[in-house]
Write a protein that holds these residues in place. Structure first.
Motif, short mmCIF file in Angstrom:
data_model
loop_
_atom_site.label_atom_id
_atom_site.label_comp_id
_atom_site.label_asym_id
_atom_site.label_seq_id
_atom_site.Cartn_x
_atom_site.Cartn_y
_atom_site.Cartn_z
N THR A 224 -5.75 10.29 0.06
CA THR A 224 -5.03 10.73 1.00
C THR A 224 -4.09 9.52 1.58
OG1 THR A 224 -6.63 12.13 1.83
CG2 THR A 224 -5.07 11.54 3.61
N ARG A 226 -1.71 8.29 4.62
CA ARG A 226 -1.62 8.83 6.05
C ARG A 226 -0.29 7.82 6.74
NH1 ARG A 226 -7.23 9.24 7.46
NH2 ARG A 226 -7.81 11.22 6.64
N THR A 228 2.53 7.82 10.30
CA THR A 228 3.04 8.28 11.63
C THR A 228 4.27 8.37 11.30
OG1 THR A 228 1.42 7.19 12.93
CG2 THR A 228 3.41 7.85 13.89
N ARG A 248 -0.64 16.32 11.48
CA ARG A 248 -1.49 16.56 12.80
C ARG A 248 -1.26 15.57 13.72
NH1 ARG A 248 -7.23 16.22 10.44
NH2 ARG A 248 -6.88 17.80 8.94
N ARG A 251 1.10 12.66 12.66
CA ARG A 251 0.86 12.08 11.56
C ARG A 251 0.65 13.05 10.38
NH1 ARG A 251 -0.56 6.99 11.21
NH2 ARG A 251 -2.46 6.83 9.84
N ASN A 253 -0.44 13.80 6.83
CA ASN A 253 -1.59 13.62 5.84
C ASN A 253 -1.06 14.15 4.41
OD1 ASN A 253 -3.82 12.50 7.36
ND2 ASN A 253 -3.74 14.69 8.45
N ARG A 255 -1.68 14.28 0.54
CA ARG A 255 -2.80 14.25 -0.53
C ARG A 255 -1.88 13.97 -1.88
NH1 ARG A 255 -8.03 14.58 0.30
NH2 ARG A 255 -8.46 16.78 -0.68
N GLU A 276 -1.67 4.27 5.94
CA GLU A 276 -3.24 4.28 5.64
C GLU A 276 -3.47 4.96 4.29
OE1 GLU A 276 -6.83 5.68 8.03
OE2 GLU A 276 -5.07 6.36 8.62
#
Ligand code: ATP
Length: 300
Positions: A224, A226, A228, A248, A251, A253, A255, A276
């Motif tokens: 994952t 991540r 912003t 979400r 942010r 996400n 995959r 991240e």
């Protein structure tokens, strides 16, 4: 090369219309600790029953140390703990163990069995008055008391609480340290991750992944990434490696099957705020693998 401890060759077993094990080939070299993982009904118990010679395959063959499973069992080379194995009633644990040990050609001394299975406090107890977890420890003791070269355990920790499970694995590592081959099935991914040298994931009676925990995570799971993001994020779904995207709370996400490529592309686009990268865990891999297991004809 010595014969492998376990060798299942294109073994198939159906129960009525259900093909529980479907052309399964599995070789376990001596000294390996192998975990069989798979969702309910994947065929783990049937595969174990086949390799122990408890049920005959419809097709294919099983061998233990190059021998017919029955012969290997008779020679005391195999100890097993299956889900169905009951305990003789109205005897003490000590009596039961000395009886079972007496059926093996070269059993372990009782004090070693007691230490491996952590049953010192249970020796004088009657077998029919044990709790589920205590009974499980005694069944483990029965599986190892003949000093077998191969120990096969079908969901050995199913009835154990956290502390008993920890002790159980310590005992099992004791066996592995003696060079024994161990094959166990489990639903607990962390047990497979921590205890096994190799993990074989079964789905619908077939091998759907086979390797070390790290290899399975790498092959099956998506990392994952991540980040912003302000404004429109749809373009992120088209970045290299990205298979799914979810937004979400501002942010994204992502995959990704190739997180390096995804991160590079994000960097080139200047979109690296709060970046991240979360590596996959075995659970992700397991879900990814077992939710895409191909259906066999009879199970479809
Ligand atoms: N004796 C039997 N009679 C009929 N069907 C059976 C029998 N044993 C197993 N099956 C079926 O074969 C399939 C595989 O079952 P098996 O018990 O081998 O799976 P498993 O991976 O051990 O499952 P679990 O994790 O739930 O113990 C299932 O669909 C099961 O219902």
């Amino acid at each position: 090369m010595p014969d492998p401890a376990v060798s299942l060759t294109t073994a198939t077993k159906s129960f009525g219309p259900v093909r529980a094990v479907d052309g399964l080939t599995l070789t376990v070299p001596r000294g390996q600790t192998l975990a069989l993982l798979g969702p309910n009904g994947a065929g783990k118990s049937t595969a174990i029953a086949l390799l122990l010679g408890l049920i005959p395959p419809d097709a294919g063959r099983a061998a233990l140390f190059g021998l017919d499973p029955e012969r290997a069992v008779r020679r005391g080379r195999v100890g097993a703990m299956t889900q169905e194995g009951g305990l003789v009633q109205r005897v003490t644990v000590r009596e039961l163990l000395s009886f079972v040990s007496g059926t093996y050609p070269a059993p372990l001394p009782l004090d070693e069995v007691v230490a491996l299975a952590r049953i010192g406090d249970l020796l004088g107890r009657r077998v029919d008055r044990l709790s589920g977890g205590q009974g499980q420890r005694v069944r483990f003791a029965m599986a190892v008391c003949g000093d077998p070269d191969l120990v096969v355990l079908d969901e050995p920790t199913a009835a154990l609480d956290v502390e008993a499970r920890r002790e159980f694995w310590a005992g099992l590592r004791g066996l592995a340290d003696r060079g024994k081959t161990i094959l166990f099935s489990t639903h607990y991914l962390e047990e497979a991750d921590e205890q096994a040298d190799r993990i074989v994931v079964l789905g619908r009676g077939r091998v759907i992944a086979d390797g070390t925990s790290a290899e399975i995570k790498r092959a099956a799971a998506l990392t994952t990434v991540r980040v912003t993001i302000d404004g429109d994020a749809a373009w992120l779904a088209t970045l290299p490696g990205v298979r799914h995207m979810e937004i979400r709370a501002g942010r994204a996400n992502l995959r990704s099957g190739d997180s390096d490529a995804t991160v590079m592309a994000l960097a080139q686009a200047g979109a690296v705020r709060d970046l991240e990268v979360v590596p996959a865990d075995l659970e992700d891999a397991f879900v990814a693998l077992t939710s895409t297991a191909p259906a066999s004809k009879e199970n479809a």
